[in-house]
Design a protein around this motif. Sequence first.
Motif, PDB file in Angstrom:
ATOM      1  N   GLU A 171       0.862  -1.183   0.000  1.00  0.00           N
ATOM      2  CA  GLU A 171       0.000   0.000   0.000  1.00  0.00           C
ATOM      3  C   GLU A 171       0.895   1.228   0.000  1.00  0.00           C
ATOM      4  O   GLU A 171       1.822   1.339   0.817  1.00  0.00           O
ATOM      5  CB  GLU A 171      -0.929  -0.010   1.210  1.00  0.00           C
ATOM      6  N   PHE A 172       0.628   2.169  -0.908  1.00  0.00           N
ATOM      7  CA  PHE A 172       1.523   3.305  -1.083  1.00  0.00           C
ATOM      8  C   PHE A 172       0.801   4.405  -1.845  1.00  0.00           C
ATOM      9  O   PHE A 172      -0.295   4.211  -2.376  1.00  0.00           O
ATOM     10  CB  PHE A 172       2.779   2.869  -1.853  1.00  0.00           C
ATOM     11  N   THR A 173       1.444   5.570  -1.886  1.00  0.00           N
ATOM     12  CA  THR A 173       0.908   6.711  -2.619  1.00  0.00           C
ATOM     13  C   THR A 173       1.964   7.216  -3.605  1.00  0.00           C
ATOM     14  O   THR A 173       3.150   7.296  -3.268  1.00  0.00           O
ATOM     15  CB  THR A 173       0.512   7.843  -1.657  1.00  0.00           C
ATOM     16  N   LEU A 174       1.527   7.526  -4.813  1.00  0.00           N
ATOM     17  CA  LEU A 174       2.415   8.095  -5.825  1.00  0.00           C
ATOM     18  C   LEU A 174       1.937   9.489  -6.194  1.00  0.00           C
ATOM     19  O   LEU A 174       0.754   9.692  -6.501  1.00  0.00           O
ATOM     20  CB  LEU A 174       2.429   7.225  -7.089  1.00  0.00           C
ATOM     21  N   ALA A 175       2.856  10.447  -6.138  1.00  0.00           N
ATOM     22  CA  ALA A 175       2.551  11.796  -6.597  1.00  0.00           C
ATOM     23  C   ALA A 175       2.561  11.818  -8.126  1.00  0.00           C
ATOM     24  O   ALA A 175       2.965  10.859  -8.787  1.00  0.00           O
ATOM     25  CB  ALA A 175       3.567  12.790  -6.041  1.00  0.00           C
ATOM     26  N   GLU A 176       2.134  12.925  -8.687  1.00  0.00           N
ATOM     27  CA  GLU A 176       2.080  13.067 -10.141  1.00  0.00           C
ATOM     28  C   GLU A 176       3.455  12.809 -10.757  1.00  0.00           C
ATOM     29  O   GLU A 176       4.475  13.313 -10.279  1.00  0.00           O
ATOM     30  CB  GLU A 176       1.599  14.477 -10.483  1.00  0.00           C
ATOM     31  N   ARG A 177       3.482  11.961 -11.805  1.00  0.00           N
ATOM     32  CA  ARG A 177       4.660  11.562 -12.560  1.00  0.00           C
ATOM     33  C   ARG A 177       5.568  10.585 -11.818  1.00  0.00           C
ATOM     34  O   ARG A 177       6.646  10.246 -12.319  1.00  0.00           O
ATOM     35  CB  ARG A 177       5.476  12.770 -13.024  1.00  0.00           C
ATOM     36  N   GLU A 178       5.176  10.124 -10.656  1.00  0.00           N
ATOM     37  CA  GLU A 178       5.942   9.090  -9.961  1.00  0.00           C
ATOM     38  C   GLU A 178       5.482   7.706 -10.414  1.00  0.00           C
ATOM     39  O   GLU A 178       4.313   7.505 -10.746  1.00  0.00           O
ATOM     40  CB  GLU A 178       5.781   9.210  -8.442  1.00  0.00           C
ATOM     41  N   SER A 179       6.429   6.757 -10.404  1.00  0.00           N
ATOM     42  CA  SER A 179       6.134   5.386 -10.830  1.00  0.00           C
ATOM     43  C   SER A 179       6.575   4.385  -9.777  1.00  0.00           C
ATOM     44  O   SER A 179       7.487   4.647  -8.987  1.00  0.00           O
ATOM     45  CB  SER A 179       6.840   5.065 -12.159  1.00  0.00           C
ATOM     46  N   ALA A 180       5.922   3.239  -9.781  1.00  0.00           N
ATOM     47  CA  ALA A 180       6.310   2.101  -8.944  1.00  0.00           C
ATOM     48  C   ALA A 180       6.380   0.863  -9.821  1.00  0.00           C
ATOM     49  O   ALA A 180       5.626   0.725 -10.785  1.00  0.00           O
ATOM     50  CB  ALA A 180       5.313   1.895  -7.811  1.00  0.00           C
ATOM     51  N   TYR A 181       7.296  -0.051  -9.480  1.00  0.00           N
ATOM     52  CA  TYR A 181       7.506  -1.253 -10.275  1.00  0.00           C
ATOM     53  C   TYR A 181       7.266  -2.489  -9.412  1.00  0.00           C
ATOM     54  O   TYR A 181       7.740  -2.573  -8.275  1.00  0.00           O
ATOM     55  CB  TYR A 181       8.935  -1.291 -10.826  1.00  0.00           C
ATOM     56  N   PHE A 182       6.537  -3.444  -9.963  1.00  0.00           N
ATOM     57  CA  PHE A 182       6.341  -4.750  -9.340  1.00  0.00           C
ATOM     58  C   PHE A 182       6.777  -5.806 -10.349  1.00  0.00           C
ATOM     59  O   PHE A 182       6.318  -5.824 -11.487  1.00  0.00           O
ATOM     60  CB  PHE A 182       4.882  -4.954  -8.937  1.00  0.00           C
ATOM     61  N   ILE A 183       7.687  -6.673  -9.924  1.00  0.00           N
ATOM     62  CA  ILE A 183       8.253  -7.683 -10.824  1.00  0.00           C
ATOM     63  C   ILE A 183       8.025  -9.061 -10.214  1.00  0.00           C
ATOM     64  O   ILE A 183       8.409  -9.326  -9.071  1.00  0.00           O
ATOM     65  CB  ILE A 183       9.757  -7.443 -11.056  1.00  0.00           C
ATOM     66  N   LEU A 184       7.381  -9.941 -11.002  1.00  0.00           N
ATOM     67  CA  LEU A 184       7.125 -11.317 -10.587  1.00  0.00           C
ATOM     68  C   LEU A 184       8.003 -12.230 -11.438  1.00  0.00           C
ATOM     69  O   LEU A 184       7.962 -12.173 -12.672  1.00  0.00           O
ATOM     70  CB  LEU A 184       5.649 -11.655 -10.786  1.00  0.00           C
ATOM     71  N   THR A 185       8.823 -13.050 -10.781  1.00  0.00           N
ATOM     72  CA  THR A 185       9.776 -13.915 -11.484  1.00  0.00           C
ATOM     73  C   THR A 185       9.725 -15.327 -10.914  1.00  0.00           C
ATOM     74  O   THR A 185       9.121 -15.566  -9.857  1.00  0.00           O
ATOM     75  CB  THR A 185      11.212 -13.387 -11.354  1.00  0.00           C
ATOM     76  N   ASP A 186      10.394 -16.262 -11.605  1.00  0.00           N
ATOM     77  CA  ASP A 186      10.536 -17.620 -11.065  1.00  0.00           C
ATOM     78  C   ASP A 186      11.951 -17.854 -10.538  1.00  0.00           C
ATOM     79  O   ASP A 186      12.419 -18.987 -10.461  1.00  0.00           O
ATOM     80  CB  ASP A 186      10.169 -18.671 -12.123  1.00  0.00           C
ATOM     81  N   PHE A 187      12.616 -16.770 -10.158  1.00  0.00           N
ATOM     82  CA  PHE A 187      13.963 -16.843  -9.592  1.00  0.00           C
ATOM     83  C   PHE A 187      14.149 -15.651  -8.658  1.00  0.00           C
ATOM     84  O   PHE A 187      13.420 -14.664  -8.735  1.00  0.00           O
ATOM     85  CB  PHE A 187      15.028 -16.827 -10.694  1.00  0.00           C
ATOM     86  N   HIS A 188      15.130 -15.747  -7.780  1.00  0.00           N
ATOM     87  CA  HIS A 188      15.413 -14.659  -6.842  1.00  0.00           C
ATOM     88  C   HIS A 188      16.235 -13.575  -7.536  1.00  0.00           C
ATOM     89  O   HIS A 188      17.199 -13.877  -8.249  1.00  0.00           O
ATOM     90  CB  HIS A 188      16.178 -15.186  -5.625  1.00  0.00           C
ATOM     91  N   LEU A 189      15.866 -12.334  -7.333  1.00  0.00           N
ATOM     92  CA  LEU A 189      16.661 -11.232  -7.858  1.00  0.00           C
ATOM     93  C   LEU A 189      17.926 -11.063  -7.020  1.00  0.00           C
ATOM     94  O   LEU A 189      17.963 -11.387  -5.832  1.00  0.00           O
ATOM     95  CB  LEU A 189      15.857  -9.933  -7.840  1.00  0.00           C
ATOM     96  N   SER A 190      18.941 -10.537  -7.650  1.00  0.00           N
ATOM     97  CA  SER A 190      20.186 -10.284  -6.928  1.00  0.00           C
ATOM     98  C   SER A 190      20.004  -9.081  -6.003  1.00  0.00           C
ATOM     99  O   SER A 190      19.051  -8.297  -6.138  1.00  0.00           O
ATOM    100  CB  SER A 190      21.322 -10.004  -7.913  1.00  0.00           C
ATOM    101  N   GLU A 191      20.915  -8.944  -5.067  1.00  0.00           N
ATOM    102  CA  GLU A 191      20.856  -7.809  -4.135  1.00  0.00           C
ATOM    103  C   GLU A 191      20.948  -6.486  -4.895  1.00  0.00           C
ATOM    104  O   GLU A 191      20.231  -5.523  -4.588  1.00  0.00           O
ATOM    105  CB  GLU A 191      22.002  -7.920  -3.119  1.00  0.00           C
ATOM    106  N   GLU A 192      21.795  -6.456  -5.916  1.00  0.00           N
ATOM    107  CA  GLU A 192      21.939  -5.236  -6.719  1.00  0.00           C
ATOM    108  C   GLU A 192      20.635  -4.901  -7.450  1.00  0.00           C
ATOM    109  O   GLU A 192      20.222  -3.739  -7.502  1.00  0.00           O
ATOM    110  CB  GLU A 192      23.066  -5.412  -7.736  1.00  0.00           C
ATOM    111  N   GLN A 193      19.981  -5.906  -7.989  1.00  0.00           N
ATOM    112  CA  GLN A 193      18.715  -5.676  -8.682  1.00  0.00           C
ATOM    113  C   GLN A 193      17.646  -5.171  -7.724  1.00  0.00           C
ATOM    114  O   GLN A 193      16.883  -4.262  -8.043  1.00  0.00           O
ATOM    115  CB  GLN A 193      18.259  -6.970  -9.368  1.00  0.00           C
ATOM    116  N   GLN A 194      17.595  -5.748  -6.528  1.00  0.00           N
ATOM    117  CA  GLN A 194      16.602  -5.318  -5.540  1.00  0.00           C
ATOM    118  C   GLN A 194      16.840  -3.875  -5.098  1.00  0.00           C
ATOM    119  O   GLN A 194      15.889  -3.133  -4.829  1.00  0.00           O
ATOM    120  CB  GLN A 194      16.639  -6.259  -4.331  1.00  0.00           C
ATOM    121  N   GLN A 195      18.081  -3.484  -5.033  1.00  0.00           N
ATOM    122  CA  GLN A 195      18.388  -2.131  -4.576  1.00  0.00           C
ATOM    123  C   GLN A 195      18.183  -1.090  -5.670  1.00  0.00           C
ATOM    124  O   GLN A 195      18.137   0.116  -5.383  1.00  0.00           O
ATOM    125  CB  GLN A 195      19.836  -2.079  -4.068  1.00  0.00           C
ATOM    126  N   ASN A 196      18.084  -1.537  -6.903  1.00  0.00           N
ATOM    127  CA  ASN A 196      17.882  -0.609  -8.025  1.00  0.00           C
ATOM    128  C   ASN A 196      16.644  -1.023  -8.827  1.00  0.00           C
ATOM    129  O   ASN A 196      16.677  -1.142 -10.050  1.00  0.00           O
ATOM    130  CB  ASN A 196      19.117  -0.600  -8.936  1.00  0.00           C
TER     131      ASN A 196
END
Length: 451
Positions: A171-196
């Motif tokens: 649950e979150f709020t986005l101001a005008e022109r802000e974006s959020a990303y949700f990624i569903l995968t069948d593998f774990h993302l790396s720490e670098e990917q999660q941080q960026n």
Amino acid sequence: MRKNNFIKINNYGFIGNLQTTALVSKQGDIDFMCFPNFDSPTVFATILDEDKGGCFSIEPLIENLEYNQFYITDTASLITRFSSKDGMGEICDTMVIDEKDHKFKLLRKITTTYGNVSYRVKCKPRFNHAEKRHTASQKENEITFCKDDKSILCLNSCQDLYIAMDDGFSEFTLAERESAYFILTDFHLSEEQQQNMSDFGEKYYEESNEYWRKWVSQCTYKGRWIETVIRSAITLKLLTSHKEGSIIAAPTFGLPEKIGSERNWDYRYTWIRDAAFAMYAFLKLGFKEEATSFFKWVEKYCFKDKMDLVYTYDGKTPPDERTLDHFNGYKNSKPVRVGNEAKNQTQLDIYGELIDAVYVYYLHDGPIKKDFWKNIKHHIEYVCEHWKDKDRGIWEIRGDKKEFLHSRLTCWVALDRGIKIAEGNNLEFPRKKWEEVREQIKNSIYTDFWN
């Protein structure tokens, strides 16, 4: 806001990765998805049962919303836009094509375009047609959904995630022109990917769009209906398997021919007839690679003593038909079936349709190889021996077999196109026999069917 139940089937968008597909409602929810392959069990199936099916929903928390949906030009990326006097935004859904490692990567990008908009995201997978319980665990900001056989789905986001009742939420709020990303995968993302996550999400988005634009650029059609033709071609392409080269008839099961009826079949398989017609379209539009891959699939799986009517995408026999009695069905249309009894049927028309597709392939792409011809010749000989047989016909009747005009005519097509392929490629064939059988079938059509 409360969303409408049972979205009309024509109000769903369609995304995929050439391994599986998903239906996205006009309200921005993923209500149907099989995982990991086209004919695998569902993980999301709200379209078949609102309570039990499972979904991946994105809900803007404002009232009186209006929605519209469209695809980004020349891609398979789907945009769902919503608007009201209190705020506006859009959801972009796409799957990344991974032809090398065959990894599953689903991206959902949410952007507010006007005002400050709050959102509630729910990821509620229900593995194995909701017949298997799953567990959920969280490490930092990655939620892992796991079923008994250790198959996993991992949800990552740049927004905070939490688990409740083994489902994932944010649950979150986005101001005008802000974006959020949700990624569903069948593998774990790396720490670098999660941080960026934002950069990583945008990379997936561009990677998907680039794939489709490159593919579309092969199209040779330049007529007035170019947008409609390209969209139809992308839809057909989404039904193809990049691993195997086959093409399934449809991405769904259990959707009724008529609301409330029992004619709710599973079409997530490769019918020779449907695939042959799809190859006509690909070839006439300049997509030769799809036809080449399909005929390699045919050569690998279909050249047995007798060709089957229907196969799984990877060349196997479809599973036995059964009903999912725990699902209520789309608008209570029961039963919900998986598997298909048609696998046991004889439909003689498939020989003519396949061999006609080979003929069209020859016209567009050059000579037919002798080994391939040997197998085609075997099937034409089968037609010579069986063209008088009764069958189930293109309508796949489940009653007594009959002699159908359509089947008889397509047997004639098998002989006619076989003769033309042989003549055009200087290939050996029993000319006298085939020409006589072709004439016999023609006479049968005019004598036994024509009124």
